[in-house]
Design an enzyme around this catalytic site. Structure first.
Site, mmCIF file in Angstrom:
data_model
loop_
_atom_site.group_PDB
_atom_site.id
_atom_site.type_symbol
_atom_site.label_atom_id
_atom_site.label_comp_id
_atom_site.label_asym_id
_atom_site.label_seq_id
_atom_site.Cartn_x
_atom_site.Cartn_y
_atom_site.Cartn_z
ATOM 1 N N HIS A 62 13.928 10.978 -1.977
ATOM 2 C CA HIS A 62 14.404 11.970 -1.260
ATOM 3 C C HIS A 62 13.748 13.557 -1.153
ATOM 4 O O HIS A 62 12.430 13.597 0.420
ATOM 5 C CB HIS A 62 15.830 12.587 -1.114
ATOM 6 C CG HIS A 62 16.734 11.533 -1.476
ATOM 7 N ND1 HIS A 62 17.174 10.713 -0.006
ATOM 8 C CD2 HIS A 62 18.073 11.522 -1.923
ATOM 9 C CE1 HIS A 62 17.924 9.999 -1.051
ATOM 10 N NE2 HIS A 62 18.433 9.945 -2.038
ATOM 11 N N GLU B 253 0.600 -11.003 3.123
ATOM 12 C CA GLU B 253 0.016 -9.726 2.231
ATOM 13 C C GLU B 253 0.536 -11.218 0.657
ATOM 14 O O GLU B 253 0.730 -10.748 -0.447
ATOM 15 C CB GLU B 253 1.417 -9.020 1.968
ATOM 16 C CG GLU B 253 3.120 -9.567 2.868
ATOM 17 C CD GLU B 253 3.365 -8.710 2.860
ATOM 18 O OE1 GLU B 253 3.902 -7.447 2.329
ATOM 19 O OE2 GLU B 253 5.084 -9.025 3.821
ATOM 20 N N ASP C 224 1.540 -6.068 -1.534
ATOM 21 C CA ASP C 224 1.942 -7.214 -1.863
ATOM 22 C C ASP C 224 0.616 -7.537 -2.062
ATOM 23 O O ASP C 224 1.102 -8.477 -3.266
ATOM 24 C CB ASP C 224 2.688 -7.328 -1.046
ATOM 25 C CG ASP C 224 3.986 -6.775 -1.555
ATOM 26 O OD1 ASP C 224 4.798 -6.282 -2.465
ATOM 27 O OD2 ASP C 224 4.787 -6.584 -0.127
ATOM 28 N N CYS D 174 -2.542 -2.496 7.140
ATOM 29 C CA CYS D 174 -1.503 -1.301 7.259
ATOM 30 C C CYS D 174 -0.849 -1.086 5.278
ATOM 31 O O CYS D 174 -0.258 -0.482 5.566
ATOM 32 C CB CYS D 174 -0.060 -2.295 7.980
ATOM 33 S SG CYS D 174 0.726 -3.363 7.142
HETATM 34 C C1 PEP Z 1 2.235 -3.923 2.153
HETATM 35 O O1 PEP Z 1 2.961 -4.702 1.747
HETATM 36 O O2 PEP Z 1 0.572 -3.802 2.312
HETATM 37 C C2 PEP Z 1 2.972 -3.450 3.414
HETATM 38 C C3 PEP Z 1 2.741 -2.859 3.741
HETATM 39 O O3 PEP Z 1 3.980 -3.231 3.184
HETATM 40 P P1 PEP Z 1 5.236 -2.813 1.942
HETATM 41 O O4 PEP Z 1 4.707 -1.813 1.185
HETATM 42 O O5 PEP Z 1 6.573 -2.510 2.750
HETATM 43 O O6 PEP Z 1 6.254 -3.793 1.189
HETATM 44 MG MG MG Z 2 4.421 -6.195 1.906
#
Ligand code: PEP
Ligand code: MG
Length: 595
Positions: free
Chosen positions: A201, A444, A468, A515
């Site tokens: 939080h 990923e 990941d 991302c």
């Molecule tokens: C990632 O795995 O890079 C990703 C963007 O997803 P998350 O961090 O939600 O696993």
């Molecule tokens: Mg991920």
């Protein structure tokens, strides 16, 4: 701490979750307090009265939380409202109250003591849970206990903030959403807490208020007292208590530099991310809550490159309905300032669990029944979300992104269910369901990277999830603090995997985004540009700096840096080369880190 220890300097390392530097006096916030009385009831006849006193405190706590929720709703701050729902559920939980009453009755002790025993009991249970996310949820029980204790001890007033005009740095074990809702936020310069991680939080509140914050410091509350001088460096993840004069001067200088640079950067947020030789990269923002959208746009996001929808499932007892999904996504895709919104279907399991999810104990949840695997098993839950995505896609440019795909079969199965959801909507007479939606997959899992050419035939775009991908390819648990030194985006193997994905995508004529956190890391930006990623999606605070660097370079330079980086055999060689290059080339963007 003895008298001379009180001015002793301490430097503590934690997790920087909101960047920037704050310097000020400490306000030691200790919600559990130390002046709670513990005593045995004089005789048995006092037991019913004590139980009644406890029940009255429960009732008062519930009324206060409902009041806070009402005020939050009025102020249109929705995220803490859901968390407070969980706290109300705990208050009303029979096991929780019966256990406390039993302690009062069986042991003839006062309600405060009994409550502390209940909390200890829950702590023991939570500590036995392997999963970090679940075990950290003990904080919710703690918040509730704090509030009941405040009511029992007659401390009815809410948190007092007599802090003068200069503002304070709030140091606490943890801070609940209800506590923050009652703080005078304009008096806060920064946060430092013992517990918490990126999604705690405190972290979320600090980022949305743009206040520097460091969490996960373990035991800062042992070292610091109210009025101590404190520096919070949210960029480096460091806190200094009682800094030496020299150190203080250096940090004041660093803060000035950071603040000026930040104002400068914000100007770049508004400009396109185009290199000097006209190569343009789409810049997206990663969000977890719709409340983050205004901040994303203010920092220069052109699109939402990753909407992590799992937070719609967390903090509630039941499952979100199709209407819950629809109403939420509608607010994203209809925003006129965003060119498109990529909604990722829920990635529960791994490090994120919903309350309703009856988790079978998995030894390794990161490699367990999570994300698309869970969706393909629980088709009805999956379809509820897919139907809502189809419906909002008629209202604004929407892309759908499936997480954790590891094979062609999985994406085919997911597409089949997506199409079934569309057919069902049409059969039910729902209007305006489009023929098609852009379908993407997270890259990923290493197996997906190896067969990227095959997967590219199945979808419209890829989005590389480095968080990941690094975890799985280097075999490093991303949540394990003891392995962070090995978690390396610049590992030659990781760079090759990314390059493989980009090449496969472009050969098949589809777009490729990134991302994962790497996309917003300014050190990596020339390398990613050199690889010709089409879109980079990151946390909003990273956008202006990334755009500034992109605007000051050329593709030729980016390709040179990439080729050199790819020529090394070891991760330390790549890192040292890239670090030296970037710091020399963009000195303004890389203020030297304090040692
Ligand atoms: C990632 O795995 O890079 C990703 C963007 O997803 P998350 O961090 O939600 O696993
Ligand atoms: Mg991920």
């Amino acid at each position: 701490m003895s008298a001379d220890q009180s001015t002793k300097t301490f430097v503590l390392k934690g997790v920087g979750v909101s960047p920037g530097i704050a310097i000020g006096r400490c306000y030691r916030f200790d919600p559990l307090g130390s002046q709670i009385s513990f005593y045995k009831l004089k005789d048995e006849s006092l037991v019913p009265k004590e139980v009644q006193r406890f029940r009255k405190a429960l009732k008062e706590s519930e009324e206060q939380l409902l009041d806070i929720q009402k005020n939050l709703r009025k102020a249109k701050i929705t995220e803490p409202v859901y968390v407070i729902d969980v706290h109300i559920l705990i208050l009303k939980d029979k096991m929780f109250s019966n256990r406390t009453v039993k302690y009062i009755r069986d042991q003839g002790i006062n309600a405060e003591w009994a409550l502390r025993m209940t909390l200890d009991h829950y702590k023991q249970i939570f500590e036995g849970v392997q999963d970090d996310y679940i075990s950290s949820r003990i904080s919710d029980v703690q918040y509730v206990v704090q509030r009941i204790l405040r009511n029992l001890t007659g401390e009815k007033h809410e948190i007092v903030w007599e802090v003068g005009n200069n503002g304070v740095i709030v140091v606490s074990h943890d801070i609940s959403p209800a506590d923050t809702a009652q703080m005078k936020l304009d008096k806060i310069l920064g946060f430092a807490t013992d517990s918490g991680g990126r999604t705690s939080h405190t972290a979320i509140v600090a980022r949305s208020l743009e206040l520097p914050a460091v969490v996960g410091l373990d035991d800062i509350t042992h070292y610091v007292r109210t009025d101590d001088e404190v520096i919070v460096d949210g960029t480096a993840g460091m806190v200094v208590i009682n800094p030496y004069p020299d150190m203080l001067k250096r940090y004041e200088e660093k803060k000035r530099h950071y603040d000026v640079a930040n104002d400068e950067y914000l100007k770049f947020g508004k400009l396109p991310a185009v290199t000097l030789d006209n190569y343009e990269v789409q810049i997206g923002c990663n969000i977890e809550f719709i409340e983050e959208i205004p901040s994303a746009i203010a920092h220069g996001a052109e699109s939402i490159g990753l909407y992590r929808t799992e937070f719609l499932y967390i903090y509630r007892e039941d499952l979100p309905t199709e209407e819950d999904h629809f109403n939420n996504y509608r607010q994203v895709v209809t925003n006129p300032n965003l060119s498109s919104s990529t909604i990722r279907t829920f990635d529960l399991g791994g490090d994120k669990f919903a309350n309703y999810q009856k988790q079978s104990k998995e030894l390794n949840p990161q490699m367990g029944m999570r994300a698309i695997r869970f969706c393909l098993k629980e088709v009805e839950i999956f379809k509820t979300q897919l139907r809502a995505i189809w419906r909002v896609s008629a209202l604004g440019k929407t892309k759908i992104l499936f997480p954790m795909i590891s094979s062609v079969e999985e994406i085919r199965e997911a597409k089949k269910i997506l199409e079934e959801a569309r057919q069902e909507l049409i059969e039910e007479g729902v209007n305006n369901i489009p023929e098609k939606i852009d379908i993407g997959i997270m890259m990923e899992v290493p197996s997906a990277v190896v067969i990227a050419d095959k997967l590219a035939q199945e979808v419209d775009f890829f989005s590389i999830g480095t968080n990941d991908l690094i975890q799985y390819s280097l075999a490093i648990d991303r949540a394990n603090e003891r392995l962070t030194y090995m978690y390396e985006p610049l590992h030659p193997a990781v760079l090759r995997l990314i390059q493989n994905v980009v090449e496969a995508a472009h050969q098949a004529g589809i777009e490729v985004a990134m991302c994962g956190e790497m996309a917003g890391d300014p050190l990596c930006i020339l390398i990613l540009l050199g690889m010709k990623l089409d879109e980079l999606s990151m946390n909003h605070l990273a956008i202006p700096r990334i755009k500034k660097i992109i605007r000051e370079t050329t593709m030729e330079e980016a390709e040179t840096v990439l080729n050199k980086a790819l020529s090394f055999s070891t991760a330390p060689e790549v890192r040292s080369y890239v670090q030296d290059y970037m710091v020399n080339r963009f000195p303004e963007e890389f203020i030297a880190e304090e040692d």
